[in-house]
Write an enzyme that holds these catalytic residues in place. Structure first.
Site, mmCIF file in Angstrom:
data_model
loop_
_atom_site.group_PDB
_atom_site.id
_atom_site.type_symbol
_atom_site.label_atom_id
_atom_site.label_comp_id
_atom_site.label_asym_id
_atom_site.label_seq_id
_atom_site.Cartn_x
_atom_site.Cartn_y
_atom_site.Cartn_z
ATOM 1 N N ARG A 121 4.082 12.014 -46.624
ATOM 2 C CA ARG A 121 4.395 12.584 -47.945
ATOM 3 C C ARG A 121 5.009 13.985 -47.876
ATOM 4 N NH1 ARG A 121 -0.604 9.870 -48.842
ATOM 5 N NH2 ARG A 121 -0.291 7.996 -50.124
ATOM 6 N N LYS A 143 19.689 17.912 -50.449
ATOM 7 C CA LYS A 143 19.954 16.498 -50.714
ATOM 8 C C LYS A 143 19.784 15.713 -49.420
ATOM 9 C CE LYS A 143 23.112 16.160 -54.655
ATOM 10 N NZ LYS A 143 24.458 15.714 -55.065
ATOM 11 N N GLU A 185 35.755 19.984 -47.854
ATOM 12 C CA GLU A 185 34.619 20.536 -48.594
ATOM 13 C C GLU A 185 34.749 22.044 -48.778
ATOM 14 O OE1 GLU A 185 32.334 18.976 -50.171
ATOM 15 O OE2 GLU A 185 32.028 17.013 -49.239
ATOM 16 N N LYS A 227 27.693 27.448 -52.688
ATOM 17 C CA LYS A 227 26.772 26.317 -52.879
ATOM 18 C C LYS A 227 25.371 26.799 -53.209
ATOM 19 C CE LYS A 227 25.278 21.839 -51.459
ATOM 20 N NZ LYS A 227 25.489 20.657 -50.602
ATOM 21 N N GLU A 237 20.019 18.691 -59.710
ATOM 22 C CA GLU A 237 21.235 18.137 -60.305
ATOM 23 C C GLU A 237 21.008 17.545 -61.688
ATOM 24 O OE1 GLU A 237 24.540 14.977 -58.897
ATOM 25 O OE2 GLU A 237 24.058 16.496 -57.405
ATOM 26 N N ARG A 241 24.874 21.494 -61.130
ATOM 27 C CA ARG A 241 25.013 21.161 -59.713
ATOM 28 C C ARG A 241 25.977 20.005 -59.480
ATOM 29 N NH1 ARG A 241 20.506 20.618 -54.823
ATOM 30 N NH2 ARG A 241 21.964 19.706 -53.335
ATOM 31 N N ASN A 245 30.133 17.769 -56.767
ATOM 32 C CA ASN A 245 30.595 16.415 -56.444
ATOM 33 C C ASN A 245 32.051 16.178 -56.834
ATOM 34 O OD1 ASN A 245 28.099 15.473 -55.388
ATOM 35 N ND2 ASN A 245 27.322 15.307 -57.480
ATOM 36 N N HIS A 248 33.895 13.223 -55.408
ATOM 37 C CA HIS A 248 32.959 12.361 -54.696
ATOM 38 C C HIS A 248 32.785 10.998 -55.348
ATOM 39 C CE1 HIS A 248 32.195 16.045 -52.576
ATOM 40 N NE2 HIS A 248 31.238 15.517 -51.848
ATOM 41 N N HIS A 252 33.226 8.311 -52.749
ATOM 42 C CA HIS A 252 32.157 7.391 -52.378
ATOM 43 C C HIS A 252 32.580 5.942 -52.593
ATOM 44 C CE1 HIS A 252 28.722 10.582 -52.879
ATOM 45 N NE2 HIS A 252 29.471 10.777 -51.807
ATOM 46 N N HIS A 265 33.926 10.959 -44.348
ATOM 47 C CA HIS A 265 33.570 11.453 -45.676
ATOM 48 C C HIS A 265 34.567 12.459 -46.239
ATOM 49 C CE1 HIS A 265 31.092 12.616 -49.049
ATOM 50 N NE2 HIS A 265 31.057 13.864 -48.640
#
Length: 364
Positions: A121, A143, A185, A227, A237, A241, A245, A248, A252, A265
């Site tokens: 956990r 993330k 990026e 960032k 997010e 935030r 992206n 993206h 993606h 990527h």
């Protein structure tokens, strides 16, 4: 080689942490000071481990150090390979004071962070990113995720590291294609929050492509500052935030369409940012001259500015409905209001989106 070390702080209250940036930082940074227990698991891949694993291990004398060396590639960022990390943690009797260390690019960082978030956990982890893309983006902000065959990063958690250690020397061994993909990026930050940085990139691109240490350190530092500020304002997010992206949603979709095997990527994001910029021009916000500047800068970095051949508009629409920014069935996109200013919008014209996709996609 410069001995200058920079430090950026990610301000998240009791979860705040430092980002160390500099040449030789793996050897300079006191990695052990960010480890609370006696057990460490280093996760790396077959490409990076032979180059830098020994340097990290030298910082951990007196600790129980175990290792997991994974295959290299986005196609291995999945639950099967994540389970290899858990297997090693359990087999070697790691406990809640264990610290995981991610030594590698974005795939290793995302998987190690997700494993740390889940194991018993939640245990501590440290990011040591070795690619430009990971240094300026995926290692910062918490993330963590793995991919699913039907969508990228669909299984994951927000989970912050104890520290991020960025050694710009690692970029000297990075293949040109990987380095250029990381620049996508870097350019993103100029597009979404810092128009002056975009101008700096236009004026200093040759130095960056030649991997000048001072130029690299500056670009990495500015990217991390940008960032960290956005993350501090919206850690999970819920709002602003999402501007991180830019490109993206389209990118993606490209990666999922290609089953994470062809483009890497940053290449997919580069094409996606142009698609978002095209739509922003059609919406009457971004000017066409700035769209041309974006295309020119990405092209100078040997990055694609259009989707891959064989991918049709229908492919994008089918895959984008699974994007994490979709809320209540409504697709949201990150668009540019101007150079250096972005927003998350669901108010774009569906007709404009269809026209842009059909214009930019090469016919099957």
């Amino acid at each position: 080689m410069t001995a200058v070390s920079k430090q950026v702080q990610v301000q998240l209250g009791d979860r705040s942490y430092p980002i160390y940036i500099g040449s030789g930082e793996i050897q300079r940074a006191d990695i052990a000071s960010h480890i609370c227990g006696q057990k460490v698991l280093i996760v790396s891949n077959e490409t990076i481990a032979p180059l830098y694993l020994e340097l990290v291990e030298k910082q951990l004398v007196g600790k129980q150090v175990d290792k997991v060396i994974l295959a290299d590639g986005e196609q291995f960022k999945n639950l099967d390979n994540l389970n290899l990390i858990f297997d090693q943690l359990i087999t070697s009797h790691h406990d809640r004071k264990t610290t995981l260390i991610a030594l590698g690019g974005g795939v290793i960082g995302d998987m190690t962070g997700f494993a740390a978030a889940c194991y018993q956990r939640g245990v501590a982890f440290i990011q040591i990113p070795t690619t430009l893309l990971a240094q300026v983006d995926s290692s910062v902000g918490g993330k963590t995720a793995v991919n699913h065959a039907m969508g990228k990063n669909m299984i994951g958690a927000f989970y912050q590291p104890q520290a991020v250690i960025i050694d710009t020397d690692t970029l000297s061994t990075l293949p040109d294609r990987e380095f250029n993909a990381g620049l996508a990026e870097v350019i993103k930050y100029g597009l979404i929050v810092d128009a002056d940085f975009f101008v700096w990139l236009e004026n200093n691109l040759e130095a960056l492509l030649n991997r000048d240490q001072q130029a690299l350190a500056y670009a990495v530092e500015l990217s991390c500052i940008s960032k960290s500020r956005v993350v501090a304002a919206d850690e999970t997010e819920q709002g602003v935030r999402a501007i991180l992206n830019l490109g993206h949603t389209f990118g993606h979709a490209i990666e999922t369409f290609q089953q994470y095997k062809d483009w890497i990527h940053g290449e997919a994001v580069a094409a996606g940012m142009v698609m978002a910029a095209e739509l922003s021009v059609m919406a009457g916000d971004l000017c066409s001259a700035d769209l041309a500047r974006i295309k020119n800068l990405l092209t100078a970095c040997s990055l694609p500015i259009a989707p891959p051949s064989g991918m049709a508009a229908d492919d994008f629409m089918r895959l984008m409905v699974r994007d994490k920014k979709v809320l209540d069935g409504q697709l949201r996109l990150v668009l540019l209001e101007s150079l250096g200013s972005a927003c998350v919008s669901d108010q774009f014209s569906t007709a404009d989106l269809d026209e842009m996709l059909n214009k930019t996609c090469i016919s099957v």
